[in-house]
Design a protein around this motif. Sequence first.
Motif, PDB file in Angstrom:
ATOM      1  N   ALA A  96      22.322  49.343 -48.400  1.00  0.00           N
ATOM      2  CA  ALA A  96      21.333  48.340 -47.991  1.00  0.00           C
ATOM      3  C   ALA A  96      22.008  46.996 -47.713  1.00  0.00           C
ATOM      4  CB  ALA A  96      20.256  48.194 -49.068  1.00  0.00           C
ATOM      5  N   ALA A  97      22.954  46.615 -48.561  1.00  0.00           N
ATOM      6  CA  ALA A  97      23.656  45.345 -48.360  1.00  0.00           C
ATOM      7  C   ALA A  97      24.477  45.349 -47.076  1.00  0.00           C
ATOM      8  CB  ALA A  97      24.551  45.048 -49.560  1.00  0.00           C
ATOM      9  N   LEU A  98      24.950  46.533 -46.695  1.00  0.00           N
ATOM     10  CA  LEU A  98      25.745  46.656 -45.469  1.00  0.00           C
ATOM     11  C   LEU A  98      24.899  46.962 -44.238  1.00  0.00           C
ATOM     12  CD1 LEU A  98      28.710  48.717 -46.956  1.00  0.00           C
ATOM     13  CD2 LEU A  98      28.809  46.344 -46.137  1.00  0.00           C
ATOM     14  N   GLY A  99      23.597  47.224 -44.470  1.00  0.00           N
ATOM     15  CA  GLY A  99      22.700  47.542 -43.359  1.00  0.00           C
ATOM     16  C   GLY A  99      22.878  48.951 -42.813  1.00  0.00           C
ATOM     17  N   VAL A 100      23.297  49.878 -43.698  1.00  0.00           N
ATOM     18  CA  VAL A 100      23.468  51.274 -43.288  1.00  0.00           C
ATOM     19  C   VAL A 100      22.811  52.186 -44.323  1.00  0.00           C
ATOM     20  CG1 VAL A 100      25.648  50.776 -42.086  1.00  0.00           C
ATOM     21  CG2 VAL A 100      25.706  51.544 -44.461  1.00  0.00           C
ATOM     22  N   GLU A 101      22.653  53.440 -43.976  1.00  0.00           N
ATOM     23  CA  GLU A 101      22.146  54.427 -44.921  1.00  0.00           C
ATOM     24  C   GLU A 101      23.233  54.734 -45.951  1.00  0.00           C
ATOM     25  OE1 GLU A 101      19.100  55.824 -45.227  1.00  0.00           O
ATOM     26  OE2 GLU A 101      18.464  54.453 -43.638  1.00  0.00           O
ATOM     27  N   ALA A 102      22.821  54.955 -47.171  1.00  0.00           N
ATOM     28  CA  ALA A 102      23.778  55.249 -48.240  1.00  0.00           C
ATOM     29  C   ALA A 102      24.654  56.446 -47.901  1.00  0.00           C
ATOM     30  CB  ALA A 102      23.045  55.486 -49.557  1.00  0.00           C
ATOM     31  N   MET A 103      24.093  57.455 -47.286  1.00  0.00           N
ATOM     32  CA  MET A 103      24.858  58.658 -46.969  1.00  0.00           C
ATOM     33  C   MET A 103      26.016  58.371 -46.010  1.00  0.00           C
ATOM     34  SD  MET A 103      23.772  60.929 -48.919  1.00  0.00           S
ATOM     35  CE  MET A 103      24.699  62.301 -48.265  1.00  0.00           C
ATOM     36  N   MET A 146      33.407  47.156 -46.831  1.00  0.00           N
ATOM     37  CA  MET A 146      32.614  47.895 -47.786  1.00  0.00           C
ATOM     38  C   MET A 146      33.055  47.559 -49.216  1.00  0.00           C
ATOM     39  SD  MET A 146      31.881  51.976 -48.014  1.00  0.00           S
ATOM     40  CE  MET A 146      33.504  52.500 -48.358  1.00  0.00           C
ATOM     41  N   LEU A 147      34.373  47.520 -49.451  1.00  0.00           N
ATOM     42  CA  LEU A 147      34.869  47.219 -50.791  1.00  0.00           C
ATOM     43  C   LEU A 147      34.537  45.793 -51.207  1.00  0.00           C
ATOM     44  CD1 LEU A 147      38.351  48.994 -50.677  1.00  0.00           C
ATOM     45  CD2 LEU A 147      36.235  49.820 -51.739  1.00  0.00           C
ATOM     46  N   GLU A 148      34.664  44.856 -50.277  1.00  0.00           N
ATOM     47  CA  GLU A 148      34.335  43.465 -50.602  1.00  0.00           C
ATOM     48  C   GLU A 148      32.855  43.313 -50.926  1.00  0.00           C
ATOM     49  OE1 GLU A 148      35.860  41.118 -47.389  1.00  0.00           O
ATOM     50  OE2 GLU A 148      37.943  41.496 -47.976  1.00  0.00           O
ATOM     51  N   THR A 149      32.001  44.020 -50.210  1.00  0.00           N
ATOM     52  CA  THR A 149      30.563  43.965 -50.492  1.00  0.00           C
ATOM     53  C   THR A 149      30.271  44.605 -51.848  1.00  0.00           C
ATOM     54  OG1 THR A 149      30.072  44.003 -48.132  1.00  0.00           O
ATOM     55  CG2 THR A 149      28.273  44.586 -49.630  1.00  0.00           C
ATOM     56  N   ALA A 150      30.923  45.715 -52.142  1.00  0.00           N
ATOM     57  CA  ALA A 150      30.749  46.358 -53.455  1.00  0.00           C
ATOM     58  C   ALA A 150      31.186  45.412 -54.564  1.00  0.00           C
ATOM     59  CB  ALA A 150      31.531  47.661 -53.515  1.00  0.00           C
ATOM     60  N   LEU A 151      32.321  44.725 -54.368  1.00  0.00           N
ATOM     61  CA  LEU A 151      32.787  43.759 -55.362  1.00  0.00           C
ATOM     62  C   LEU A 151      31.773  42.636 -55.539  1.00  0.00           C
ATOM     63  CD1 LEU A 151      34.876  42.602 -57.303  1.00  0.00           C
ATOM     64  CD2 LEU A 151      36.090  41.640 -55.323  1.00  0.00           C
ATOM     65  N   ALA A 152      31.226  42.139 -54.451  1.00  0.00           N
ATOM     66  CA  ALA A 152      30.224  41.065 -54.538  1.00  0.00           C
ATOM     67  C   ALA A 152      28.986  41.552 -55.301  1.00  0.00           C
ATOM     68  CB  ALA A 152      29.837  40.581 -53.150  1.00  0.00           C
ATOM     69  N   LEU A 153      28.553  42.780 -55.056  1.00  0.00           N
ATOM     70  CA  LEU A 153      27.398  43.318 -55.785  1.00  0.00           C
ATOM     71  C   LEU A 153      27.706  43.468 -57.270  1.00  0.00           C
ATOM     72  CD1 LEU A 153      26.171  46.030 -53.236  1.00  0.00           C
ATOM     73  CD2 LEU A 153      25.009  43.889 -53.837  1.00  0.00           C
ATOM     74  N   ILE A 154      28.921  43.921 -57.583  1.00  0.00           N
ATOM     75  CA  ILE A 154      29.317  44.037 -58.997  1.00  0.00           C
ATOM     76  C   ILE A 154      29.378  42.658 -59.634  1.00  0.00           C
ATOM     77  CG2 ILE A 154      31.205  44.681 -60.549  1.00  0.00           C
ATOM     78  CD1 ILE A 154      31.870  46.938 -58.486  1.00  0.00           C
ATOM     79  N   ASP A 155      29.962  41.684 -58.926  1.00  0.00           N
ATOM     80  CA  ASP A 155      30.030  40.315 -59.455  1.00  0.00           C
ATOM     81  C   ASP A 155      28.636  39.776 -59.744  1.00  0.00           C
ATOM     82  OD1 ASP A 155      32.817  40.177 -59.406  1.00  0.00           O
ATOM     83  OD2 ASP A 155      32.895  39.076 -57.504  1.00  0.00           O
ATOM     84  N   ASP A 156      27.673  40.092 -58.886  1.00  0.00           N
ATOM     85  CA  ASP A 156      26.303  39.587 -59.056  1.00  0.00           C
ATOM     86  C   ASP A 156      25.534  40.277 -60.172  1.00  0.00           C
ATOM     87  OD1 ASP A 156      26.486  37.673 -57.108  1.00  0.00           O
ATOM     88  OD2 ASP A 156      25.463  38.856 -55.568  1.00  0.00           O
ATOM     89  N   ALA A 157      25.600  41.611 -60.203  1.00  0.00           N
ATOM     90  CA  ALA A 157      24.691  42.350 -61.096  1.00  0.00           C
ATOM     91  C   ALA A 157      25.388  43.271 -62.092  1.00  0.00           C
ATOM     92  CB  ALA A 157      23.710  43.161 -60.255  1.00  0.00           C
ATOM     93  N   GLY A 158      26.679  43.450 -61.985  1.00  0.00           N
ATOM     94  CA  GLY A 158      27.408  44.300 -62.921  1.00  0.00           C
ATOM     95  C   GLY A 158      27.666  45.689 -62.377  1.00  0.00           C
ATOM     96  N   LEU A 159      28.612  46.368 -63.003  1.00  0.00           N
ATOM     97  CA  LEU A 159      29.006  47.714 -62.591  1.00  0.00           C
ATOM     98  C   LEU A 159      27.850  48.699 -62.625  1.00  0.00           C
ATOM     99  CD1 LEU A 159      32.459  48.080 -64.362  1.00  0.00           C
ATOM    100  CD2 LEU A 159      32.020  48.384 -61.933  1.00  0.00           C
ATOM    101  N   GLU A 160      27.063  48.613 -63.690  1.00  0.00           N
ATOM    102  CA  GLU A 160      25.982  49.583 -63.860  1.00  0.00           C
ATOM    103  C   GLU A 160      24.889  49.428 -62.809  1.00  0.00           C
ATOM    104  OE1 GLU A 160      25.903  46.080 -65.882  1.00  0.00           O
ATOM    105  OE2 GLU A 160      27.365  47.540 -66.528  1.00  0.00           O
ATOM    106  N   ALA A 161      24.800  48.265 -62.205  1.00  0.00           N
ATOM    107  CA  ALA A 161      23.761  48.030 -61.191  1.00  0.00           C
ATOM    108  C   ALA A 161      24.190  48.479 -59.791  1.00  0.00           C
ATOM    109  CB  ALA A 161      23.384  46.553 -61.161  1.00  0.00           C
ATOM    110  N   LEU A 162      25.479  48.739 -59.608  1.00  0.00           N
ATOM    111  CA  LEU A 162      25.953  49.154 -58.290  1.00  0.00           C
ATOM    112  C   LEU A 162      25.550  50.604 -58.025  1.00  0.00           C
ATOM    113  CD1 LEU A 162      27.666  48.590 -55.724  1.00  0.00           C
ATOM    114  CD2 LEU A 162      29.600  49.583 -56.981  1.00  0.00           C
ATOM    115  N   SER A 163      24.935  50.822 -56.888  1.00  0.00           N
ATOM    116  CA  SER A 163      24.626  52.187 -56.442  1.00  0.00           C
ATOM    117  C   SER A 163      24.992  52.283 -54.968  1.00  0.00           C
ATOM    118  CB  SER A 163      23.146  52.501 -56.641  1.00  0.00           C
ATOM    119  OG  SER A 163      22.350  51.749 -55.736  1.00  0.00           O
ATOM    120  N   MET A 164      25.170  53.499 -54.524  1.00  0.00           N
ATOM    121  CA  MET A 164      25.486  53.705 -53.107  1.00  0.00           C
ATOM    122  C   MET A 164      24.312  53.242 -52.250  1.00  0.00           C
ATOM    123  SD  MET A 164      28.541  54.654 -53.271  1.00  0.00           S
ATOM    124  CE  MET A 164      29.276  55.635 -51.971  1.00  0.00           C
ATOM    125  N   ARG A 165      23.105  53.409 -52.744  1.00  0.00           N
ATOM    126  CA  ARG A 165      21.916  52.978 -52.007  1.00  0.00           C
ATOM    127  C   ARG A 165      21.906  51.461 -51.852  1.00  0.00           C
ATOM    128  NH1 ARG A 165      17.141  55.900 -54.035  1.00  0.00           N
ATOM    129  NH2 ARG A 165      17.938  57.369 -52.555  1.00  0.00           N
TER     130      ARG A 165
END
Length: 188
Positions: free
Chosen positions: A24-31, A1-20
């Motif tokens: 989606a990137a992990l294939g699970v519900e945000a909750m 989960m952390l590695e995927t979050a880091l990859a999303l931040i690397d791609d789009a920035g901190l402000e673009a990261l959301s739990m949703r």
Amino acid sequence: MLETALALIDDAGLEALSMRKLGAALGVEAMSLYNHVASKDDLLAGVADLLLESVEIPEVDEDWRASVRALCNAVREVGIAHPRAFPLLVTQGRTSLEAWRPVLAGFDLIHHAGLSDEQAVSAANVVASFLGGFVLFEINAKVHQQPLLHDRDIPPDRALLRRYLAARPLTTDHDAEFTRGRDVLIAG
């Protein structure tokens, strides 16, 4: 989960990261992510820990200065590799014991200079502040190219600014500036 979050931040920035988006990137519900982290801030602290855990800790060299230089370079490399996530090292606390490795390595390496524990903590904090500040400055300079001030733009009553600009190179060589700053701190 952390590695995927880091990859999303690397791609789009901190402000673009959301739990949703992370879900989606992990294939699970945000909750369902909240089964692993208490909040988005908890997630960001985990990403900061992940960055710190990735810092290559140098071996203690006979010359403690060489080891401190290597540690500084390793932290900067993490910042250059993850410019959009690096600010988390300044804004988030450490939540894992492994994330303390670079801090403790700096303390231990500086302690080899013959300083007391209290002095080594202070010196390590100064080095860490330089590292964080310099790398953030470097990242910002690369992202937002600032227009150069020219001599003609400076009012006559700003002599100190004129002197500063005359001494500053027209282009910043971040490698050279980092090396100079790091070495001044270590020599100090």
